[in-house]
Write an enzyme that holds these catalytic residues in place. Structure first.
Site: not given
Length: 822
Positions: A195, A262, A334, A337
């Protein structure tokens, strides 16, 4: 003169004897902490005897009557082999490194205190069911039993590092294991960094098309247009500068390029030559010595389980039982924030909320610093999470005056039941039961690949934030924390997490690639860890009708770069086989020689070949030339080559070829010009470091795996004993991934990859294999410190068997833990 000579001889002899005595004393003290694997040990807080049989690779097979006894044995074994590692992991989670290492780790401690994960871990213990609490309590008792043995028998403080640093080992607590899981979640998450980078780049590149070039979305349906960061916060200086990002080796905070990766893939019986299911898994993390992974077998009441553990955590995180196999890959969900919180101009102890100004939650925290005065820190929390310093991931560069940055993150739950999910998974017998068991998994979010005797499946596990469809930045940019629609609205139900069960094609897998395309806010993520390895994986999986254990191993060790094969024809389109022969010993002749080598290259990133080094240097130099004038100092943040960016530029997608022109120069440069200049840059750098004989270059000389001791790795002389350096094949975008450092004088060092590999065959489970990248012991005087490292480098494995007799047949020792008489 003769008298002087005799005295010089005597002095030299005395110095030699003294040196031998000093070295001998140091060795004796350090070797005292080497565990005796053949011993009967009477221990407190154990109800029934436990046997720890260590096979010839020093993998402990822990045999007990009840689960609580087995977890006790695992705690004892972890503390025997990895006590220093457990000490540093716990201190990191607690924010107490500076008590031992002084001011050099103070910034790490300050950050960890602000996140407060240890207090959250203590609270989370109460949210666990009785079975999980018993497992954690028994495990802690096993660790403490080893500490008692060390103290009562004067076993060299348990680890050589304990002599070098004054690091008293407090008793282990159940919450310590929860804190280490949260610590690993911190290491595997990169959305906060993403971000901030997107916001900073948005400020530098007002053209949205150019922003999409350098920070491209994974292929698939396009993402709806986002607001420019300057539109959200017009007061942020366009080119705000902060200190460059630095990170101590013990810090869990990684740039997004190293935040976790991975591979995992599975085959159903219909796609298996033997008629049994197959599973391969190799989780990728930063390399250390010893590796973070510790191989173990636990004989639970529900049956034996074997695989990879993390010292400090009583669970097999990737492994198998007789009936079920499981592997993990970073999901890139996600779960973070960043919020910009506006301060009250009249009272800076308050911040703006949808309902007006509100006081920060605050608490003082005192950090003890070795050889310095203590540091008192005031922790501040908003409704959206902890307030972070501007130095963290360069947050100050995107924080307007009169505001602070806070972060919301699923790992900050005080009712974290991840540990319960991990314990329950070991007792599951079927794919369906495994999916059900992990419904309580919180963080770090993972893609869990499961196989039982008949079925295969993949499920994203971990808490997924519920965002409002009207969220201003969709979680891709820091957003105003006082706007209600930007705030989290709780968590999405586990059933909404992506899942794939019994696919029709009989094959599934994940290389951190984009695995689902759903509109925001059910999107899972806009940031994905791979767009390249998955291309090679698809080819290898679909090139065979049926697979075997060996074909899965071959894929796991594959070093062919799809990226090199796709980019080189584009980048060198106007350079191949053009021009007249150049005079010998000129830059033009060297360029032609390099192009000739690359023209015949298969794209295999083999450690013994010169072409991978020429290719990697060229593409790295090319990206640097393309972005330097547009981004200025910010270009230093883009240390890893982004293949989609190079492709967009050379295919001129949405006008991306504009990057090729240096707008600060009068001539108009073409992409062919930039490719040629970048190749010359690369060859000059190569000749200065490795010599101008291109045919004699070896990729492995530059691409050394740096499995370094996080504390002693830079200490003169000691580093030769504690660091494990190896020439390796692979690269950033090969299935046998070896992520390059990207910075400094050795940018191609292999610093991040598969510390664990496992391949499980359920047609014959005991033919399954696994390996770790260093060895089982964390003691650098032990022969098991690096005995698996050469096997790992050569792509070899050790048996992954639950056969007790096989373990006993070639054991390096059997430890019997005997309950202390009451």
């Amino acid at each position: 003169m003769a008298l002087l000579f005799r005295w010089l001889v005597r002095l030299a002899g005395a110095m030699l004897v003294l040196s031998v005595l000093v070295v001998g004393s140091v060795y004796w003290l350090a070797s005292r902490s080497l565990p005796d694997y053949n011993a009967d040990v009477v221990v407190p807080n154990l109800k029934r005897p436990v046997e720890i049989v260590r096979d010839n690779a020093n993998v402990p097979h822990i045999l007990g009557t009840k689960d609580e006894d087995v977890f006790f044995g695992l705690g004892f074994a972890h503390a025997q082999d990895r006590l220093w590692q457990m000490t540093t992991l716990r201190r990191t989670a607690q924010g107490r490194l500076s008590e031992v290492f002084g001011a050099q780790t103070l910034d790490v401690d300050k950050l960890m205190r602000r996140f407060d994960i240890y207090a959250l871990s203590v609270a989370s213990f109460e949210a666990l069911d009785e079975n999980t609490q018993l497992a954690l309590t028994s495990y802690a008792a096993g660790v403490n039993a080893r500490l008692d043995q060390i103290n009562s028998e004067a076993l060299g403080r348990g680890a050589p590092e304990m002599f070098l640093f004054n690091a008293p080992m407090a008793p282990w607590r159940p919450a310590d294991s929860i804190a280490i899981v949260k610590l690993m979640a911190m290491q595997m998450s990169g959305h906060l960094d993403a971000e901030v980078i997107r916001a900073r780049t948005s400020l530098a590149l007002p053209d949205a098309d150019r922003l999409r070039d350098i920070l491209p979305d994974a292929p698939g349906t396009g993402v709806a247009a986002l607001p420019r960061y300057a539109a959200l916060f017009p007061d942020v200086p366009k080119f705000a500068q902060t200190e460059p990002y630095t990170s101590h080796p013990l810090s869990p905070f990684k740039r997004i390029a190293f935040a976790g990766a991975s591979n995992a893939w599975a085959a159903a019986p219909s796609r298996s030559a033997s008629g049994g299911t197959l599973l391969a898994n190799d989780p990728h993390l930063s390399f250390t010595a010893p590796t973070i992974w510790y191989l173990a077998r636990l004989e639970l009441e529900a049956g034996g389980v074997i695989g990879a553990t993390i010292p400090g955590v009583p669970a097999i995180l990737s492994g198998r039982s007789n009936d079920l196999g499981w592997g993990i890959t970073s999901s890139y969900l996600d779960d973070q924030d960043v919020y910009i919180e506006e301060l009250n101009p009249a009272n800076r102890e308050e911040y703006r909320t949808p309902d007006g100004f509100k006081k920060f939650r605050t608490r003082a925290s005192i950090i003890t610093v070795k050889d310095q005065d203590p540091v008192t820190l005031t922790l501040r929390w908003t409704d959206n999470g902890p307030v972070l310093p501007g130095s963290h991931y360069n947050l100050a560069s995107i924080t307007p005056p009169g505001t602070v940055a806070a972060v919301n993150w699923t790992v900050l739950s005080q009712r974290d039941t991840t540990m319960q999910a991990a314990i329950d998974l070991m007792n599951a017998k079927t794919v369906a039961a495994g999916i059900e068991a992990t419904s309580l998994f919180i963080a770090p979010s993972q893609n869990l690949t499961l196989v039982d005797r008949q079925n295969i499946a993949m499920k994203t596990i971990g808490a997924a934030p519920k965002r409002d469809p009207k969220h201003q930045s969709q979680g891709r940019l820091p957003s105003p924390g006082w706007i209600q629609t930007n705030r989290w609205q709780g968590m999405l139900p586990y059933s909404s997490n992506p899942g794939f069960v019994a696919p029709a094609g009989g094959i599934l897998g994940n290389t951190n690639n984009k695995m689902i395309d759903r509109p925001f806010p059910n999107h899972i993520s806009f940031e994905w860890g791979d767009t390249q390895r998955v291309q090679r994986w698809q080819r290898l999986m679909q090139s065979r009708q049926v697979h075997t254990r060996d074909s899965f191993i071959e894929a796991q060790l594959d070093t062919v770069s799809f990226t090199a094969r796709s980019l080189l024809p584009l980048v060198g389109a106007e350079l191949w086989f053009t021009g007249e022969a150049a005079p010998a010993n000129t830059p033009e002749a060297l360029r032609q020689q390099a192009l000739e080598l690359l023209a015949g290259w298969s794209g295999e990133m083999n450690e013994h070949l010169p072409e991978p080094l020429i290719y990697a240097s060229w593409i790295r130099a090319l990206q640097s030339r393309l972005i330097q004038d547009e981004l200025g100092p910010l270009a230093e943040e883009f240390t890893q080559v982004e293949p989609l960016f190079i492709e967009r530029v050379f295919r001129d997608v949405e006008g991306a070829s504009a990057w090729c022109d240096v707008f600060q120069s009068a001539p108009i440069e073409t992409c062919a010009d930039m490719a040629r200049l970048a190749l010359d840059d690369a060859l000059l750098e190569i000749s200065q470091k490795y010599g101008s004989g291109l045919e004699t270059l070896r990729w492995g000389d530059a691409h050394q795996a740096t499995q370094d001791h996080p504390v002693l790795g830079d200490v003169p002389l000691l580093r030769y004993f504690v660091n494990i350096r190896q020439s390796t094949s692979g690269g950033d975008n090969t299935l046998m991934r070896g992520r390059t450092k990207g910075t400094g004088p050795d940018p191609f060092q292999n610093v991040h990859g598969a510390g664990y590999r496992g391949v499980y065959d359920f047609a014959d489970p005991d033919s399954s294999v696994f390996v770790s990248s260093t060895g089982q012991s964390g003691h650098f005087l032990s022969r098991h410190y690096d005995d698996l490292a050469q096997l790992w480098r050569r792509g070899e494995y050790i048996p992954m068997s639950l056969d007790q007799e096989l373990a006993r047949a070639a054991s390096v020792g059997v430890t019997l833990l005997i309950p202390q008489a009451q």
